[in-house]
Scaffold this active site. Sequence first.
Site, PDB file in Angstrom:
ATOM      1  N   VAL A 100       0.845  -1.209   0.000  1.00  0.00           N
ATOM      2  CA  VAL A 100       0.000   0.000   0.000  1.00  0.00           C
ATOM      3  C   VAL A 100       0.878   1.256   0.000  1.00  0.00           C
ATOM      4  O   VAL A 100       0.392   2.360   0.209  1.00  0.00           O
ATOM      5  CB  VAL A 100      -0.931  -0.010   1.244  1.00  0.00           C
ATOM      6  CG1 VAL A 100      -1.896  -1.186   1.175  1.00  0.00           C
ATOM      7  CG2 VAL A 100      -0.134  -0.043   2.547  1.00  0.00           C
ATOM      8  N   HIS A 116      -4.545  -4.272  -2.230  1.00  0.00           N
ATOM      9  CA  HIS A 116      -4.927  -3.939  -0.843  1.00  0.00           C
ATOM     10  C   HIS A 116      -5.061  -2.443  -0.617  1.00  0.00           C
ATOM     11  O   HIS A 116      -5.047  -1.990   0.528  1.00  0.00           O
ATOM     12  CB  HIS A 116      -3.888  -4.518   0.136  1.00  0.00           C
ATOM     13  CG  HIS A 116      -3.832  -6.012   0.113  1.00  0.00           C
ATOM     14  ND1 HIS A 116      -2.731  -6.721   0.496  1.00  0.00           N
ATOM     15  CD2 HIS A 116      -4.750  -6.942  -0.266  1.00  0.00           C
ATOM     16  CE1 HIS A 116      -2.968  -8.024   0.368  1.00  0.00           C
ATOM     17  NE2 HIS A 116      -4.178  -8.185  -0.102  1.00  0.00           N
ATOM     18  N   CYS A 144     -12.961  14.631   6.798  1.00  0.00           N
ATOM     19  CA  CYS A 144     -13.371  15.059   5.452  1.00  0.00           C
ATOM     20  C   CYS A 144     -13.930  16.477   5.547  1.00  0.00           C
ATOM     21  O   CYS A 144     -14.366  16.901   6.631  1.00  0.00           O
ATOM     22  CB  CYS A 144     -14.458  14.086   4.979  1.00  0.00           C
ATOM     23  SG  CYS A 144     -15.197  14.466   3.390  1.00  0.00           S
ATOM     24  N   CYS A 146     -16.674  17.269   4.664  1.00  0.00           N
ATOM     25  CA  CYS A 146     -18.110  17.151   5.028  1.00  0.00           C
ATOM     26  C   CYS A 146     -18.238  16.942   6.527  1.00  0.00           C
ATOM     27  O   CYS A 146     -19.334  16.845   7.058  1.00  0.00           O
ATOM     28  CB  CYS A 146     -18.734  15.975   4.265  1.00  0.00           C
ATOM     29  SG  CYS A 146     -18.409  14.366   5.022  1.00  0.00           S
ATOM     30  N   SER A 185       5.163 -13.597   1.749  1.00  0.00           N
ATOM     31  CA  SER A 185       5.279 -14.824   2.567  1.00  0.00           C
ATOM     32  C   SER A 185       4.226 -15.849   2.158  1.00  0.00           C
ATOM     33  O   SER A 185       4.256 -16.988   2.587  1.00  0.00           O
ATOM     34  CB  SER A 185       5.100 -14.470   4.048  1.00  0.00           C
ATOM     35  OG  SER A 185       3.817 -13.868   4.209  1.00  0.00           O
TER      36      SER A 185
HETATM   37  C1  BV8 Z   1     -10.791 -11.538   2.333  1.00  0.00           C
HETATM   38  C2  BV8 Z   1      -3.611  -3.632   3.749  1.00  0.00           C
HETATM   39  C3  BV8 Z   1     -13.043 -12.228   2.348  1.00  0.00           C
HETATM   40  C4  BV8 Z   1      -3.738  -3.057   5.111  1.00  0.00           C
HETATM   41  C5  BV8 Z   1      -3.373  -6.053   3.993  1.00  0.00           C
HETATM   42  C6  BV8 Z   1      -8.662 -18.038   3.160  1.00  0.00           C
HETATM   43  C7  BV8 Z   1      -9.339 -17.522   2.064  1.00  0.00           C
HETATM   44  C8  BV8 Z   1      -9.765 -16.198   2.042  1.00  0.00           C
HETATM   45  C9  BV8 Z   1      -9.502 -15.354   3.136  1.00  0.00           C
HETATM   46  C10 BV8 Z   1      -8.823 -15.872   4.217  1.00  0.00           C
HETATM   47  C11 BV8 Z   1      -8.400 -17.185   4.237  1.00  0.00           C
HETATM   48  N1  BV8 Z   1      -7.793 -17.405   5.417  1.00  0.00           N
HETATM   49  C12 BV8 Z   1      -7.786 -16.267   6.144  1.00  0.00           C
HETATM   50  C13 BV8 Z   1      -8.417 -15.313   5.439  1.00  0.00           C
HETATM   51  C14 BV8 Z   1      -8.620 -13.956   5.885  1.00  0.00           C
HETATM   52  C15 BV8 Z   1      -7.473 -13.017   5.554  1.00  0.00           C
HETATM   53  C16 BV8 Z   1      -6.126 -13.656   5.607  1.00  0.00           C
HETATM   54  O1  BV8 Z   1      -5.565 -14.033   4.577  1.00  0.00           O
HETATM   55  N2  BV8 Z   1      -5.578 -13.726   6.804  1.00  0.00           N
HETATM   56  C17 BV8 Z   1      -4.220 -14.245   6.969  1.00  0.00           C
HETATM   57  C18 BV8 Z   1      -3.526 -13.455   8.072  1.00  0.00           C
HETATM   58  C19 BV8 Z   1      -4.332 -15.723   7.265  1.00  0.00           C
HETATM   59  N3  BV8 Z   1      -7.674 -12.422   4.256  1.00  0.00           N
HETATM   60  C20 BV8 Z   1      -8.478 -11.339   4.181  1.00  0.00           C
HETATM   61  O2  BV8 Z   1      -9.109 -10.910   5.129  1.00  0.00           O
HETATM   62  C21 BV8 Z   1      -8.613 -10.668   2.829  1.00  0.00           C
HETATM   63  N4  BV8 Z   1     -10.006 -10.490   2.550  1.00  0.00           N
HETATM   64  O3  BV8 Z   1     -10.397 -12.648   2.240  1.00  0.00           O
HETATM   65  O4  BV8 Z   1     -12.098 -11.177   2.291  1.00  0.00           O
HETATM   66  C22 BV8 Z   1     -14.334 -11.551   2.084  1.00  0.00           C
HETATM   67  C23 BV8 Z   1     -14.984 -11.828   0.883  1.00  0.00           C
HETATM   68  C24 BV8 Z   1     -16.201 -11.214   0.644  1.00  0.00           C
HETATM   69  C25 BV8 Z   1     -16.740 -10.302   1.579  1.00  0.00           C
HETATM   70  C26 BV8 Z   1     -16.041 -10.010   2.758  1.00  0.00           C
HETATM   71  C27 BV8 Z   1     -14.829 -10.637   3.016  1.00  0.00           C
HETATM   72  C28 BV8 Z   1      -8.005  -9.279   2.847  1.00  0.00           C
HETATM   73  C29 BV8 Z   1      -6.544  -9.345   3.133  1.00  0.00           C
HETATM   74  C30 BV8 Z   1      -5.938  -7.933   2.965  1.00  0.00           C
HETATM   75  C31 BV8 Z   1      -5.333  -7.494   4.286  1.00  0.00           C
HETATM   76  N5  BV8 Z   1      -4.666  -6.196   4.092  1.00  0.00           N
HETATM   77  N6  BV8 Z   1      -2.800  -4.846   3.799  1.00  0.00           N
HETATM   78  C32 BV8 Z   1      -2.433  -2.464   5.571  1.00  0.00           C
HETATM   79  O5  BV8 Z   1      -1.385  -2.640   4.918  1.00  0.00           O
HETATM   80  O6  BV8 Z   1      -2.458  -1.796   6.613  1.00  0.00           O
HETATM   81  S1  BV8 Z   1      -2.406  -7.427   4.056  1.00  0.00           S
HETATM   82  C33 BV8 Z   1      -0.788  -7.073   4.367  1.00  0.00           C
HETATM   83  O7  BV8 Z   1      -0.160  -8.355   4.287  1.00  0.00           O
HETATM   84  C34 BV8 Z   1      -0.035  -6.217   3.365  1.00  0.00           C
HETATM   85  O8  BV8 Z   1      -0.782  -5.828   2.253  1.00  0.00           O
HETATM   86  C35 BV8 Z   1       1.089  -7.179   2.928  1.00  0.00           C
HETATM   87  O9  BV8 Z   1       1.593  -6.903   1.675  1.00  0.00           O
HETATM   88  C36 BV8 Z   1       0.309  -8.401   2.962  1.00  0.00           C
HETATM   89  C37 BV8 Z   1       0.874  -9.724   2.708  1.00  0.00           C
HETATM   90  O10 BV8 Z   1       2.004  -9.891   3.473  1.00  0.00           O
HETATM   91  P1  BV8 Z   1       3.384  -9.957   2.663  1.00  0.00           P
HETATM   92  O11 BV8 Z   1       3.385  -8.883   1.638  1.00  0.00           O
HETATM   93  O12 BV8 Z   1       3.602 -11.342   2.212  1.00  0.00           O
HETATM   94  O13 BV8 Z   1       4.377  -9.523   3.785  1.00  0.00           O
HETATM   95  P2  BV8 Z   1       5.000 -10.458   4.906  1.00  0.00           P
HETATM   96  O14 BV8 Z   1       5.601  -9.575   5.918  1.00  0.00           O
HETATM   97  O15 BV8 Z   1       4.009 -11.505   5.295  1.00  0.00           O
HETATM   98  O16 BV8 Z   1       6.168 -11.231   4.129  1.00  0.00           O
HETATM   99  C38 BV8 Z   1       7.259 -10.483   3.626  1.00  0.00           C
HETATM  100  C39 BV8 Z   1       8.013 -11.450   2.765  1.00  0.00           C
HETATM  101  O17 BV8 Z   1       9.090 -10.742   2.152  1.00  0.00           O
HETATM  102  C40 BV8 Z   1       8.620 -12.584   3.563  1.00  0.00           C
HETATM  103  O18 BV8 Z   1       8.428 -13.800   2.858  1.00  0.00           O
HETATM  104  C41 BV8 Z   1      10.120 -12.236   3.584  1.00  0.00           C
HETATM  105  O19 BV8 Z   1      10.937 -13.404   3.557  1.00  0.00           O
HETATM  106  C42 BV8 Z   1      10.251 -11.510   2.279  1.00  0.00           C
HETATM  107  N7  BV8 Z   1      11.369 -10.569   2.213  1.00  0.00           N
HETATM  108  C43 BV8 Z   1      11.858  -9.791   3.206  1.00  0.00           C
HETATM  109  N8  BV8 Z   1      12.897  -9.064   2.704  1.00  0.00           N
HETATM  110  C44 BV8 Z   1      13.017  -9.387   1.392  1.00  0.00           C
HETATM  111  C45 BV8 Z   1      12.051 -10.352   1.064  1.00  0.00           C
HETATM  112  N9  BV8 Z   1      11.914 -10.869  -0.163  1.00  0.00           N
HETATM  113  C46 BV8 Z   1      12.767 -10.423  -1.117  1.00  0.00           C
HETATM  114  N10 BV8 Z   1      13.739  -9.504  -0.888  1.00  0.00           N
HETATM  115  C47 BV8 Z   1      13.893  -8.973   0.339  1.00  0.00           C
HETATM  116  N11 BV8 Z   1      14.861  -8.062   0.573  1.00  0.00           N
HETATM  117 ZN    ZN Z   2     -17.107  13.237   3.568  1.00  0.00          ZN
END
Ligand code: BV8
Ligand code: ZN
Length: 242
Positions: A100, A116, A144, A146, A185
């Site tokens: 984001v 996201h 806002c 408003c 991840s």
């Molecule tokens: C939804 C915005 C349903 C906010 C973010 C199964 C199916 C469907 C849904 C789910 C499911 N199981 C659980 C869920 C629910 C949930 C979910 O997935 N939970 C997880 C915790 C289990 N999913 C949701 O809620 C999603 N919505 O499913 O809606 C629905 C349908 C209809 C009607 C209503 C509802 C919404 C998910 C969005 C959440 N919002 N961000 C904010 O940023 O404040 S997610 C957040 O995590 C960020 O966007 C981030 O990008 C994202 C993913 O994490 P990663 O990017 O992978 O980051 P992470 O730290 O985990 O990993 C970093 C990686 O980089 C590591 O692997 C590391 O090794 C690597 N790395 C580090 N340094 C380097 C590197 N790689 C290369 N080079 C480097 N130098």
């Molecule tokens: Zn407004």
Amino acid sequence: MIENAIKILKNAKSLFVLTGAGISAESGIPTFRGKDGLWKNYSATDLATPEAFNRNPELVWEWYRWRQDIISKAEPNPAHYALVDLENHFEKFLLLTQNVDNLHQRAGSKNVLELHGNIFRTRCLKCGRIDKIENARIEKMPYCNCGGLLRPDVVWFGEAIPQDVWQESMKFLSNAAVAIIRGTSGVVWPAAGIPEIAKNYGVKTIEINIEPTLITSLVDVSIISPAGKVLPEIVKSVVNIN
Ligand code: BV8
Ligand code: ZN
């Protein structure tokens, strides 16, 4: 491994890229689940939810204002710029980011879809207006014109992702030759399902990460290296050849 990735990319005409927090890690932005975890002893899933905002909007805004401050002081890194080179090279290119932080756009990427949302955009809880945070009236929290309280225009856990973004991404992926997945991840759904979807479409997949992830077993080529180091090397070989 890098040679395999170069070979696959050299023969491809269309490229789909999925990025996660890892690509911004080298710009100094903490990842969500890394050891440098995002914020004090809170986990993102505690704060990035509608319930957390309804319960304590001030705390959630404090977290977002802290992140906006870190991100605005950060710069895109070589991994971001390497994607701009790939976008200019491939006939068909789509970048889907889970991030984001707007760093892809600041680096010059054009065709970027934000799965996201964007931390510098706000949405009014009263009139629904989407605007830039700099246009908000900031008292203890952003408001806002408003008078409505603003929320960050991001997708929180438990909220649906933008269907138009998802549909467009899947349509592109279904016809792509290759997909590069970097710095994620593979924990957060539905983005975590993309490598499997790519495989089912017969798309070649390349993962770049500093460690194996939940999706490593699914990809064709896994490169364990920081994104900022290896991607510019790959781009040099792929872009220069043609
Ligand atoms: C939804 C915005 C349903 C906010 C973010 C199964 C199916 C469907 C849904 C789910 C499911 N199981 C659980 C869920 C629910 C949930 C979910 O997935 N939970 C997880 C915790 C289990 N999913 C949701 O809620 C999603 N919505 O499913 O809606 C629905 C349908 C209809 C009607 C209503 C509802 C919404 C998910 C969005 C959440 N919002 N961000 C904010 O940023 O404040 S997610 C957040 O995590 C960020 O966007 C981030 O990008 C994202 C993913 O994490 P990663 O990017 O992978 O980051 P992470 O730290 O985990 O990993 C970093 C990686 O980089 C590591 O692997 C590391 O090794 C690597 N790395 C580090 N340094 C380097 C590197 N790689 C290369 N080079 C480097 N130098
Ligand atoms: Zn407004």
